[in-house]
Design a protein around this motif. Sequence first.
Motif, short mmCIF file in Angstrom:
data_model
loop_
_atom_site.label_atom_id
_atom_site.label_comp_id
_atom_site.label_asym_id
_atom_site.label_seq_id
_atom_site.Cartn_x
_atom_site.Cartn_y
_atom_site.Cartn_z
N ALA A 138 0.82 -1.21 0.00
CA ALA A 138 0.00 0.00 0.00
C ALA A 138 0.85 1.26 0.00
O ALA A 138 0.50 2.26 -0.63
CB ALA A 138 -0.93 0.00 1.21
N ALA A 139 1.98 1.22 0.68
CA ALA A 139 2.84 2.41 0.83
C ALA A 139 3.56 2.78 -0.46
O ALA A 139 4.04 3.90 -0.58
CB ALA A 139 3.85 2.17 1.94
N GLY A 146 -8.20 7.56 3.38
CA GLY A 146 -8.24 6.20 3.94
C GLY A 146 -6.88 5.53 3.87
O GLY A 146 -6.46 4.84 4.80
N TRP A 147 -6.18 5.74 2.77
CA TRP A 147 -4.83 5.19 2.59
C TRP A 147 -3.88 5.76 3.62
O TRP A 147 -3.16 5.03 4.30
CB TRP A 147 -4.39 5.51 1.16
N ALA A 148 -3.90 7.11 3.77
CA ALA A 148 -3.01 7.76 4.72
C ALA A 148 -3.33 7.35 6.16
O ALA A 148 -2.43 7.11 6.96
CB ALA A 148 -3.09 9.28 4.57
N GLU A 149 -4.60 7.23 6.47
CA GLU A 149 -5.01 6.82 7.82
C GLU A 149 -4.44 5.45 8.18
O GLU A 149 -3.92 5.24 9.27
CB GLU A 149 -6.53 6.81 7.92
N VAL A 153 5.88 11.14 19.24
CA VAL A 153 4.82 11.81 18.51
C VAL A 153 5.42 12.61 17.37
O VAL A 153 4.85 12.67 16.27
CB VAL A 153 4.00 12.71 19.46
N GLU A 154 6.56 13.21 17.61
CA GLU A 154 7.22 14.00 16.57
C GLU A 154 7.59 13.14 15.37
O GLU A 154 7.42 13.56 14.22
CB GLU A 154 8.46 14.69 17.14
N GLU A 155 8.08 11.95 15.63
CA GLU A 155 8.41 11.02 14.55
C GLU A 155 7.17 10.66 13.74
O GLU A 155 7.19 10.65 12.51
CB GLU A 155 9.06 9.77 15.12
N LEU A 156 6.09 10.39 14.43
CA LEU A 156 4.84 10.05 13.75
C LEU A 156 4.30 11.24 12.96
O LEU A 156 3.84 11.08 11.83
CB LEU A 156 3.81 9.56 14.76
N ALA A 157 4.39 12.43 13.54
CA ALA A 157 3.92 13.63 12.84
C ALA A 157 4.74 13.87 11.57
O ALA A 157 4.19 14.23 10.53
CB ALA A 157 4.00 14.84 13.76
N ALA A 158 6.06 13.65 11.65
CA ALA A 158 6.91 13.82 10.46
C ALA A 158 6.51 12.81 9.38
O ALA A 158 6.46 13.15 8.19
CB ALA A 158 8.38 13.66 10.84
N PHE A 159 6.21 11.58 9.78
CA PHE A 159 5.78 10.58 8.81
C PHE A 159 4.46 11.01 8.18
O PHE A 159 4.30 10.95 6.95
CB PHE A 159 5.62 9.20 9.46
N ALA A 160 3.51 11.47 9.00
CA ALA A 160 2.22 11.89 8.47
C ALA A 160 2.39 13.05 7.48
O ALA A 160 1.75 13.06 6.42
CB ALA A 160 1.28 12.29 9.62
#
Length: 132
Positions: free
Chosen positions: A88-89, A101-104, A117-124
């Motif tokens: 998917a990625a 939906g894909w990004a979620e 959280v910062e790492e996850l935010a950067a990925f998002a």
Amino acid sequence: MAYRDHSPNMAADTGDLSGRTMLSGSGALAPLQAVALYEALSTLIDVADGLLCQPRFQHAGVLNPAGEILSLMRDELGDRAEEAIATAAKAAPTGRHHRMGWAEALIRHNARGADSVEELAAFARSLALPRS
């Protein structure tokens, strides 16, 4: 564990899935199909994890033979789920609703292994960038 393809255009395969991929080659899944498969497999993994906690599959944290088999099946589901989310990625779908939906799904998957959280935010944030 055996897999049988019930689609009319493919020959049945009852072989072991170990070391093989169902998601590459000419039958590769589109991003949204891979997300759907990942989400379904994730649900099955959660169910298997819950079952493995029951006394009928283990005693004092030690799996009995039935628990060992269920644990192996759970591991196989996990391998296929990782393969599905990796598929998917590779490419973002088009359309706002499909991209959301894909990004979620990708964010939810990465949240499980993020160190902060910062790492996850950067990925998002990276998901909003154009993909080549």
